[in-house]
Design an enzyme around this catalytic site. Structure first.
Site, PDB file in Angstrom:
ATOM      1  N   HIS A 163       5.590  61.855  88.808  1.00 20.20           N
ATOM      2  CA  HIS A 163       6.017  62.675  87.684  1.00 20.20           C
ATOM      3  C   HIS A 163       4.800  63.089  86.864  1.00 20.20           C
ATOM      4  O   HIS A 163       3.818  62.346  86.777  1.00 20.20           O
ATOM      5  CB  HIS A 163       7.009  61.911  86.814  1.00 20.20           C
ATOM      6  CG  HIS A 163       8.320  61.653  87.489  1.00 20.20           C
ATOM      7  ND1 HIS A 163       9.376  61.047  86.847  1.00 20.20           N
ATOM      8  CD2 HIS A 163       8.771  61.927  88.745  1.00 20.20           C
ATOM      9  CE1 HIS A 163      10.400  60.946  87.680  1.00 20.20           C
ATOM     10  NE2 HIS A 163      10.052  61.469  88.835  1.00 20.20           N
ATOM     11  N   CYS A 196      11.910  60.997  82.026  1.00 18.21           N
ATOM     12  CA  CYS A 196      12.940  60.116  82.566  1.00 18.21           C
ATOM     13  C   CYS A 196      12.784  58.725  81.951  1.00 18.21           C
ATOM     14  O   CYS A 196      11.848  58.459  81.193  1.00 18.21           O
ATOM     15  CB  CYS A 196      12.835  60.040  84.085  1.00 18.21           C
ATOM     16  SG  CYS A 196      11.384  59.147  84.686  1.00 18.21           S
ATOM     17  N   CYS A 251       9.423  56.926  82.913  1.00 12.60           N
ATOM     18  CA  CYS A 251       8.273  57.559  82.271  1.00 12.60           C
ATOM     19  C   CYS A 251       8.264  57.285  80.770  1.00 12.60           C
ATOM     20  O   CYS A 251       7.208  57.029  80.181  1.00 12.60           O
ATOM     21  CB  CYS A 251       8.284  59.060  82.541  1.00 12.60           C
ATOM     22  SG  CYS A 251       7.849  59.500  84.237  1.00 12.60           S
ATOM     23  N   HIS A 293      25.229  79.866  59.530  1.00 11.68           N
ATOM     24  CA  HIS A 293      25.715  78.813  58.650  1.00 11.68           C
ATOM     25  C   HIS A 293      25.872  77.504  59.406  1.00 11.68           C
ATOM     26  O   HIS A 293      26.101  77.482  60.620  1.00 11.68           O
ATOM     27  CB  HIS A 293      27.040  79.229  58.018  1.00 11.68           C
ATOM     28  CG  HIS A 293      26.895  80.317  56.997  1.00 11.68           C
ATOM     29  ND1 HIS A 293      27.935  80.743  56.205  1.00 11.68           N
ATOM     30  CD2 HIS A 293      25.821  81.069  56.623  1.00 11.68           C
ATOM     31  CE1 HIS A 293      27.525  81.703  55.396  1.00 11.68           C
ATOM     32  NE2 HIS A 293      26.246  81.925  55.632  1.00 11.68           N
ATOM     33  N   GLU A 297      28.248  75.405  59.444  1.00  8.12           N
ATOM     34  CA  GLU A 297      29.554  75.228  60.082  1.00  8.12           C
ATOM     35  C   GLU A 297      29.603  75.887  61.463  1.00  8.12           C
ATOM     36  O   GLU A 297      30.201  75.346  62.400  1.00  8.12           O
ATOM     37  CB  GLU A 297      30.657  75.812  59.191  1.00  8.12           C
ATOM     38  CG  GLU A 297      30.820  75.110  57.853  1.00  8.12           C
ATOM     39  CD  GLU A 297      29.938  75.690  56.758  1.00  8.12           C
ATOM     40  OE1 GLU A 297      30.195  75.408  55.581  1.00  8.12           O
ATOM     41  OE2 GLU A 297      28.979  76.440  57.086  1.00  8.12           O
ATOM     42  N   CYS A 354      32.357  79.108  53.608  1.00  8.39           N
ATOM     43  CA  CYS A 354      32.619  80.469  53.161  1.00  8.39           C
ATOM     44  C   CYS A 354      33.849  81.006  53.895  1.00  8.39           C
ATOM     45  O   CYS A 354      34.407  80.340  54.774  1.00  8.39           O
ATOM     46  CB  CYS A 354      31.404  81.363  53.429  1.00  8.39           C
ATOM     47  SG  CYS A 354      31.115  81.697  55.186  1.00  8.39           S
ATOM     48  N   CYS A 370      33.302  81.344  57.832  1.00  7.97           N
ATOM     49  CA  CYS A 370      33.235  80.041  58.507  1.00  7.97           C
ATOM     50  C   CYS A 370      34.599  79.357  58.502  1.00  7.97           C
ATOM     51  O   CYS A 370      34.996  78.730  59.490  1.00  7.97           O
ATOM     52  CB  CYS A 370      32.189  79.151  57.843  1.00  7.97           C
ATOM     53  SG  CYS A 370      30.482  79.671  58.146  1.00  7.97           S
TER      54      CYS A 370
END
EC number: 3.5.4.38
Length: 377
Positions: free
Chosen positions: A65, A97, A100, A257, A259, A287, A290
């Site tokens: 790796h 991983c 690693c 936003h 949300e 709002c 949302c």
């Protein structure tokens, strides 16, 4: 550069970068991992002492790796520079991983003069408990050296393009969904590493004085519970916080936003058909737009109930009240945060360093007044 290290290249081809550094959260076929690195002294203004690329396959032994190849190279390089302190930065197509991550954590513990920041394009097997634990050990402060892990955003992709890609002078062109995917991965990494909020950020943004001004950000803390034998069981793997995304020409041009960022995240959890309860603690109530989208979500997902506790009521003298009524009518529970909710958020989402929640002057009075306004709505 060390010519004896295999699989080192000067620059990668543009199509290789675009393919392997795609930040779509779930991808298949990307079995090669690319690691671009920079080594600097503690003077961040100076140029890198060394910068290059390692690559390796996902599935052979861990020694193949790129993270392990870097450690092998760096240990040799470090022998010639023992007394210096270094800042190492990685830009990786997949996060490390388990093996690693453990090896890197051991390396950092052995060499405290090295700091490591890891920017990842995607998270590798983030749903597996052993992988989550390995990343927490690597990244969480425990009185010793640790790595800092972040999700690559536009700036990091552009930096890699400029420094590690043979772009022939062409500018970096981000994918359309880069900012949305970044938000999902950022929230997921926060859940995985159990990120917590700075105390000042919490007290500043969740202060419930009705006349507070200048708070243009919305913070949303959340928890998820699953029904089991008539009891709600907390799912620790789905607990965290988000904030709204500011307008950015390289991100969300009009902003996004908190949300909506949260609604983007929920499908990523892949909840089954059991009954779930999602609880949000927000610095501002939603709002109109949302609220409409949250109402649509719970209408389309009958197995998920939604509870919203707001520190303050957002009212732009427009349709916000209509949005809250729609959300309530479609089944959401909406309430104003009181002392117990503020204390819960402090204990759960804030880096409180063992300090208890200290209420500000007028907290209870403001909560009662805001509750009256909400009942009237």
């Amino acid at each position: 550069m060390n010519p004896q290290i295999r699989n080192m290249v000067e620059q990668m081809e543009p199509d290789i970068f675009v393919y392997y550094f795609n930040n779509r959260p779930i991808l298949s076929g990307r079995n090669t991992v690319w690691l671009c690195y920079e080594v600097k002294t503690k003077d961040p203004s100076g140029p890198p002492l060394d910068a290059n690329i390692f690559q390796g396959k996902l599935y052979p032994e861990a020694k193949d790796h790129p993270e392990m190849k870097f450690l092998h190279w760096f240990r040799k390089w470090r022998q010639l520079h023992r007394d210096q302190e270094y800042e190492v930065t990685w830009y990786v197509s997949w996060s490390p991983c388990t093996r690693c991550a453990n090896s890197v954590a051991t390396f950092l513990a052995e060499d405290p003069k090295v700091t490591l920041t890891i920017f990842v394009a995607r998270l590798y097997y983030f749903w597996k408990p052993d992988y989550q634990q390995a990343l927490r050990i690597l990244c969480q402060e425990r009185g010793g050296p640790h790595a800092t892990m972040k999700i690559m955003n536009y700036n990091e992709f552009q930096h890699c393009w400029n420094e590690f890609v043979d772009g022939q002078g062409k500018p970096f062109k981000p994918r359309k969904n880069l900012p949305k995917h970044y938000t999902l991965l950022h929230a997921t990494l926060g859940e995985l590493l159990r990120h917590v909020m700075d105390p000042g950020t919490f007290t500043s943004n969740f202060n419930n004085k009705p006349w507070v001004s200048g708070q243009r950000e919305t913070y949303l803390c959340y928890k998820v519970e699953r029904s089991h034998n008539d009891t709600w069981v907390l799912l620790n793997q789905h607990r965290g916080f988000l904030r709204n995304q500011a307008p950015d020409r390289h991100g969300f041009p009009k902003g996004r936003h908190a949300e909506l960022c949260f609604l983007d995240l929920i499908p990523f959890w892949k909840l089954d058909d059991q009954q779930y309860r999602v609880t949000c603690f927000t610095s501002w109530s939603p709002c109109f737009s949302c609220a409409q989208k949250m109402a649509k979500f719970i209408s389309n997902n009958k197995h998920v109930s939604l509870c919203i506790f707001a520190a303050r009521i957002y009212d732009d003298q427009g349709r916000c009240q209509e949005g809250l009524r729609t959300l309530h009518r479609d089944g959401a529970k909406i309430a104003v945060m009181n002392y117990s909710e503020f204390e819960y958020c402090w204990d759960t989402f804030v880096d409180r360093q063992g300090r208890p929640f200290q209420p500000w002057d007028g907290l209870d009075e403001h909560s009662q007044a805001l509750s009256g306004r909400l009942r009237a709505i």
